[in-house]
Design an enzyme around this catalytic site. Sequence first.
Site, PDB file in Angstrom:
ATOM      1  N   GLU A 107      -6.880 -16.698 -12.167  1.00 22.39           N
ATOM      2  CA  GLU A 107      -8.198 -17.031 -12.750  1.00 22.39           C
ATOM      3  C   GLU A 107      -8.169 -16.843 -14.272  1.00 22.39           C
ATOM      4  OE1 GLU A 107     -10.220 -14.379  -9.893  1.00 22.39           O
ATOM      5  OE2 GLU A 107     -11.500 -16.095  -9.436  1.00 22.39           O
ATOM      6  N   GLU A 127      -6.965 -13.781  -2.452  1.00 25.35           N
ATOM      7  CA  GLU A 127      -8.086 -12.889  -2.155  1.00 25.35           C
ATOM      8  C   GLU A 127      -8.479 -12.909  -0.684  1.00 25.35           C
ATOM      9  OE1 GLU A 127      -7.777 -14.743  -4.824  1.00 25.35           O
ATOM     10  OE2 GLU A 127      -8.602 -13.764  -6.602  1.00 25.35           O
TER      11      GLU A 127
HETATM   12  N1  3HC Z   1      -3.845  -4.155  -7.902  1.00 20.74           N
HETATM   13  C1  3HC Z   1      -3.303  -2.932  -7.947  1.00 20.74           C
HETATM   14  N2  3HC Z   1      -2.039  -2.662  -7.582  1.00 20.74           N
HETATM   15  C2  3HC Z   1      -1.306  -3.688  -7.161  1.00 20.74           C
HETATM   16  C3  3HC Z   1      -1.796  -5.003  -7.100  1.00 20.74           C
HETATM   17  C4  3HC Z   1      -3.142  -5.224  -7.490  1.00 20.74           C
HETATM   18  N3  3HC Z   1      -3.697  -6.437  -7.466  1.00 20.74           N
HETATM   19  N4  3HC Z   1      -0.821  -5.800  -6.627  1.00 20.74           N
HETATM   20  C5  3HC Z   1       0.249  -5.022  -6.421  1.00 20.74           C
HETATM   21  N5  3HC Z   1      -0.037  -3.746  -6.750  1.00 20.74           N
HETATM   22  C6  3HC Z   1       0.859  -2.594  -6.684  1.00 20.74           C
HETATM   23  C7  3HC Z   1       1.214  -2.242  -5.243  1.00 20.74           C
HETATM   24  O1  3HC Z   1       0.242  -1.441  -4.650  1.00 20.74           O
HETATM   25  C8  3HC Z   1       2.543  -1.523  -5.438  1.00 20.74           C
HETATM   26  O2  3HC Z   1       2.243  -0.222  -5.833  1.00 20.74           O
HETATM   27  P1  3HC Z   1       3.245   0.975  -5.492  1.00 20.74           P
HETATM   28  O3  3HC Z   1       4.509   0.664  -6.210  1.00 20.74           O
HETATM   29  O4  3HC Z   1       2.543   2.183  -5.957  1.00 20.74           O
HETATM   30  O5  3HC Z   1       3.419   0.953  -3.997  1.00 20.74           O
HETATM   31  C9  3HC Z   1       3.160  -2.259  -6.619  1.00 20.74           C
HETATM   32  O6  3HC Z   1       2.091  -2.949  -7.268  1.00 20.74           O
HETATM   33  C10 3HC Z   1       4.193  -3.283  -6.225  1.00 20.74           C
HETATM   34  O7  3HC Z   1       3.654  -4.085  -5.188  1.00 20.74           O
HETATM   35  P2  3HC Z   1       4.522  -4.475  -3.908  1.00 20.74           P
HETATM   36  O8  3HC Z   1       5.210  -3.279  -3.364  1.00 20.74           O
HETATM   37  O9  3HC Z   1       3.624  -5.242  -3.007  1.00 20.74           O
HETATM   38  O10 3HC Z   1       5.628  -5.409  -4.588  1.00 20.74           O
HETATM   39  P3  3HC Z   1       6.125  -6.853  -4.194  1.00 20.74           P
HETATM   40  O11 3HC Z   1       7.028  -7.266  -5.282  1.00 20.74           O
HETATM   41  O12 3HC Z   1       6.593  -6.868  -2.789  1.00 20.74           O
HETATM   42  O13 3HC Z   1       4.816  -7.790  -4.217  1.00 20.74           O
HETATM   43  C11 3HC Z   1       2.830  -8.792  -5.116  1.00 20.74           C
HETATM   44  C12 3HC Z   1       4.121  -8.009  -5.408  1.00 20.74           C
HETATM   45  C13 3HC Z   1       3.194 -10.189  -4.572  1.00 20.74           C
HETATM   46  C14 3HC Z   1       2.059  -8.914  -6.394  1.00 20.74           C
HETATM   47  C15 3HC Z   1       2.016  -8.053  -4.039  1.00 20.74           C
HETATM   48  O14 3HC Z   1       1.873  -6.709  -4.427  1.00 20.74           O
HETATM   49  C16 3HC Z   1       0.639  -8.606  -3.811  1.00 20.74           C
HETATM   50  O15 3HC Z   1       0.487  -9.541  -3.052  1.00 20.74           O
HETATM   51  N6  3HC Z   1      -0.390  -7.996  -4.453  1.00 20.74           N
HETATM   52  C17 3HC Z   1      -1.755  -8.321  -4.201  1.00 20.74           C
HETATM   53  C18 3HC Z   1      -2.174  -9.534  -4.970  1.00 20.74           C
HETATM   54  C19 3HC Z   1      -3.641  -9.804  -4.720  1.00 20.74           C
HETATM   55  O16 3HC Z   1      -4.124  -9.741  -3.603  1.00 20.74           O
HETATM   56  N7  3HC Z   1      -4.358 -10.141  -5.786  1.00 20.74           N
HETATM   57  C20 3HC Z   1      -5.755 -10.405  -5.701  1.00 20.74           C
HETATM   58  C21 3HC Z   1      -6.504  -9.158  -6.004  1.00 20.74           C
HETATM   59  S1  3HC Z   1      -8.250  -9.362  -5.753  1.00 20.74           S
HETATM   60  C22 3HC Z   1      -8.758 -10.229  -7.134  1.00 20.74           C
HETATM   61  O17 3HC Z   1      -7.974 -10.580  -7.975  1.00 20.74           O
HETATM   62  C23 3HC Z   1     -10.217 -10.458  -7.213  1.00 20.74           C
HETATM   63  C24 3HC Z   1     -10.563 -11.445  -8.282  1.00 20.74           C
HETATM   64  O18 3HC Z   1     -10.670 -12.717  -7.710  1.00 20.74           O
HETATM   65  C25 3HC Z   1     -11.826 -11.081  -8.930  1.00 20.74           C
END
Ligand code: 3HC
Length: 696
Positions: A107, A127
């Site tokens: 976004e 999301e």
């Molecule tokens: N916020 C906070 N921490 C996050 C994060 C996020 N969005 N995404 C990843 N992290 C953290 C994980 O908790 C993890 O922390 P840790 O090392 O303490 O365990 C670290 O980053 C690494 O993450 P992964 O172990 O999952 O690492 P990968 O490389 O396997 O995957 C990733 C990386 C693809 C980015 C995966 O973490 C992921 O899918 N994250 C979520 C992405 C997501 O859902 N984003 C949308 C958030 S909601 C939003 O944006 C609302 C908006 O529309 C207003």
Amino acid sequence: MSNPVSLSVHGPVAVITMDKPPVNSLGAALRAGIADALDQANANAAVRAIVLTGTARAFSAGADVTEFGTPNAAREPNLRVVISMLEDSPKPVVGAIAGQCLGGGLELAMGCHFRVASADANLGLPEVKLGLLPGAGGTQRLPRLVGLETALNMVVSGNPVAAAKLAGTALIDQIVDGDLVQGAIVFAQGVLDKGLPLRRARDLKVQDPQGQAFLQFARNTVGAMSKNFPAPMKCLEAVAASLNKPFDEGVRVEREGFLSLMASPESRALRHVFAAERAAAKIPDLPADTTLRNIAKVGVIGAGTMGGGITMNFLNVGMPVVLLEMKQEALDKGLATIRRNYENTMKKGKLKPEQVEQRMALVTGTLSYDAFVDADLVIEAVFENMDVKQSVFETLDRVCKPGAILASNTSYLNIDRIASFTKRPADVLGLHFFSPANVMRLLEVVRGAATAPDVLATSMAVAKKIKKIAIVSGVCDGFIGNRMLARYGTAAAGLINAGALPQQIDGALQKFGMAMGPFRMGDLAGLDIGWATRQRKANEAGVAFTPIVADKLCEAGRYGQKTGSGWYRYEAGKRDPIPDPVTEQLIADYRAANSITPRKISDAEVIERCIYALVNEGARILEEGIAARASDIDVAYLNGYGFPLHRGGPMLYADLAGLPNVVRALRRFAAEPGADASWQPAPLLLKLADEGKTFC
Ligand code: 3HC
Ligand code: NAI
């Protein structure tokens, strides 16, 4: 805390770099940093264009999910403000995208006027997987940039798309080979040279003459596929609002959807699961820098139901396995089953013929332990019998090289006793897979009293490599999952005795969301396993074995699906459970023999007793330190036992039901005449309820 945003100036182009490890989640500090850097760049007369970039790992993975529900989530500037600042910047802003560009991260990128990306950058709005919808304009800007259909697919599925695939849409202006930031600076210079107008996504229109028809089709499909989850439909309606509606009106629909989903129990559950799965990998007393043992060659003992599936996990990731059996016939059968499984996957088009051969070439069958001399990890999956395990581990101790990890797949037996059959108990642990072992994601890693830290850490790394979700359990009867399952089974059996029938209990629990009720599950797994276990336990406790209804079924030769009948009967070649008057008669006889007058039992009572039995045992497992945290228990139940994802696991379910309410119900059950002592609320549960705290 150091500023996660830096600003550098390269001729007329300013570069704003986000660097908040690990993945540039857009917490309050990062948002403020971007806004400040943007103000500075706009205030600097020498700067004529701006590049916004992240790190190689992530442009940004979106909103900081750890901030949700905290004051930081709303702290200004909020994400929508920062995106508007980019979009309203009087100087052109170019997003330079590498790595993950997800959720609020995408976004943010869509707030830029132009975007360049590395070919393999990963762009998505995931999301929905957290039970949410994109809440910072994503549902309105994405359709304007990639078209309605692609946007809807991305928003409703949550699946990311590689930048290379999006090239040619207004989302990706250019794919950059080589240095991304350098490429973005050159691109920005080009924008200036050509005097290109600022392209604000919000000003574009979604052009799609077939749009309404497509949306109607999508409504039917998404509605049918998203049972129990409100987010996909809300995602769809928000994207639908991008068609023919002004941008601000669409944003209003999006906002309302976002806020209502954020408050939903389903989103609470999915966000809990996201955090829980990541927390499970962290072992409190294990240093993060523990040196791992090298695991290149694996041995598996027993080519039965579990050994075959366990073997496949390693073959799937290219690791060679030596599979040992007692007799050639059993070995041939096991190897043939592995091949048949791969061939079935091939027939579904999910494996190529040469991949089947590559995987089969990695497995070597043997009848001799000599083949294990150079194995780094050996997993035993022989009969569930301590004498058999003893002879296997004594042999392993003799033949395996020093440093080899020796694991048992036992479901219930004591890992410390198994370790004591060797002179190297520090190298022994449990690796408890779930059936079918090549499919189920859960792996319980059972830490014995003597298990060495590097053995545990290596096993967790192996689990990750073979794509399992591992949780650590201490040693107890049944470990975390099966110990709780035993209480759940006892609660269900108690309901049968009191007046319910298997089909009612299964029906109620399936309506609650369990993948399968306990009696259908029993018939599938085979009732003879529990029968043998109960006899063993009576024997170990030195008490007479008193058969319950499940044992009476076994005494009648009804072991479940494999014998054509158990709690239900089954037609030849079919798996549909058919309620059976024979079972009802056995139950009636049991009640009569035990002077029980059956009473009417509601579905609500079925849920309360069965699920709170899980919760109460979970609390005991926590207070004994068998599980390190409540969320590990939820991860186990969701991935190994068919607990409904939208409820987030038994421990979160209890939190949301209110722990004082759980305590009240348990006290009611415990006060019934002749009640089982295990209905007494666990001390930890009482304490948390008293203190107004929760498990998770
Ligand atoms: N916020 C906070 N921490 C996050 C994060 C996020 N969005 N995404 C990843 N992290 C953290 C994980 O908790 C993890 O922390 P840790 O090392 O303490 O365990 C670290 O980053 C690494 O993450 P992964 O172990 O999952 O690492 P990968 O490389 O396997 O995957 C990733 C990386 C693809 C980015 C995966 O973490 C992921 O899918 N994250 C979520 C992405 C997501 O859902 N984003 C949308 C958030 S909601 C939003 O944006 C609302 C908006 O529309 C207003
Ligand atoms: P199974 O009966 O299907 O297979 C066991 C295999 O081990 C047989 O092929 C047998 O020939 C072989 N075997 C027995 N003794 C041996 C020995 N001394 N040396 C070499 N091979 C030997 O049993 P299953 O279901 O695969 O169970 C194996 C283990 O996995 C048990 O400890 C069980 O408790 C555990 N387990 C079973 C699960 C299930 O759902 N079936 C789930 C999780 C764990």
